[in-house]
Design a protein around this motif. Sequence first.
Motif, PDB file in Angstrom:
ATOM      1  N   ASP A 120      30.098  32.099  38.107  1.00  0.00           N
ATOM      2  CA  ASP A 120      30.849  31.721  39.313  1.00  0.00           C
ATOM      3  C   ASP A 120      30.583  30.273  39.717  1.00  0.00           C
ATOM      4  N   ARG A 170      34.412  28.561  33.063  1.00  0.00           N
ATOM      5  CA  ARG A 170      33.312  29.462  33.358  1.00  0.00           C
ATOM      6  C   ARG A 170      32.456  29.647  32.112  1.00  0.00           C
ATOM      7  N   SER A 190      34.706  34.241  44.448  1.00  0.00           N
ATOM      8  CA  SER A 190      35.203  32.866  44.353  1.00  0.00           C
ATOM      9  C   SER A 190      34.452  32.110  43.265  1.00  0.00           C
ATOM     10  N   THR A 191      35.098  31.105  42.725  1.00  0.00           N
ATOM     11  CA  THR A 191      34.467  30.213  41.765  1.00  0.00           C
ATOM     12  C   THR A 191      34.144  28.903  42.474  1.00  0.00           C
ATOM     13  N   ASN A 194      39.109  29.224  35.163  1.00  0.00           N
ATOM     14  CA  ASN A 194      38.450  30.314  34.434  1.00  0.00           C
ATOM     15  C   ASN A 194      38.033  29.883  33.033  1.00  0.00           C
ATOM     16  N   SER A 222      39.447  33.740  41.835  1.00  0.00           N
ATOM     17  CA  SER A 222      38.676  34.946  41.550  1.00  0.00           C
ATOM     18  C   SER A 222      38.636  35.207  40.048  1.00  0.00           C
ATOM     19  N   LYS A 223      37.764  36.087  39.628  1.00  0.00           N
ATOM     20  CA  LYS A 223      37.604  36.395  38.214  1.00  0.00           C
ATOM     21  C   LYS A 223      38.883  36.962  37.607  1.00  0.00           C
TER      22      LYS A 223
END
Length: 216
Positions: free
Chosen positions: A178, A75, A136-137, A72, A211-212
């Motif tokens: 993402d 991102r 999803s990333t 994260n 996930s976020k």
Amino acid sequence: MTSISRLSGITAIALGAALSMTAGLALAGEKTISADQISRALQPKQPITRGLSAGAQQVDTAAQAKEATFINSLRNRSTRSLSLGEREEVAQLAATKPKIDLEINFDYNSAEISKASMQAVQELGKALSDPSLKGSTFVVAGHTDASGTDEYNQGLSERRADTIKRYLTEKFGINGSDLVTVGYGESKPKDANAPLDPANRRVQVVNMEVSKTAAK
């Protein structure tokens, strides 16, 4: 090494580097892959916790949280902003994640996608739009072969990863945050015994399964 050998027409890259060890879907040799095949290949793996002690489960959960925090943190970062250490950590994490090969051609000495490869990229866009993959990333990692200088190859791998990301966000509305882009140049060949092999010229797409909200 010189960059002259690269100037030989259309250069090919392979998108992705096979599925994770447990996926077992054989797509080698196929020239076109459907969005459904891509989507199935990139599905998150189910966590295996049965039989683990409470302590082991806590350690596993802590490791997953640490991983999610790291991903994260990448991102919305530009490709060139990632440090060498961050790139290496991404590669280590990606080694066990779901991924797939697609053959993508780029125009001569360029990061522009060739017309012949548009269908493959469009199938990828459709796959990443699948509701089952929402949240999803994905890591989009560029790689080159060993022809050209290290500096040239690093920049080219980053530009090609960025091209795929830009196409997916502009044409399919994929959330740019993402998609984490990273370049490895010639440092991580698919076939280390043949550093000039076209198979080493690829962009790898990996579902990092984060996930976020995973790190919140």
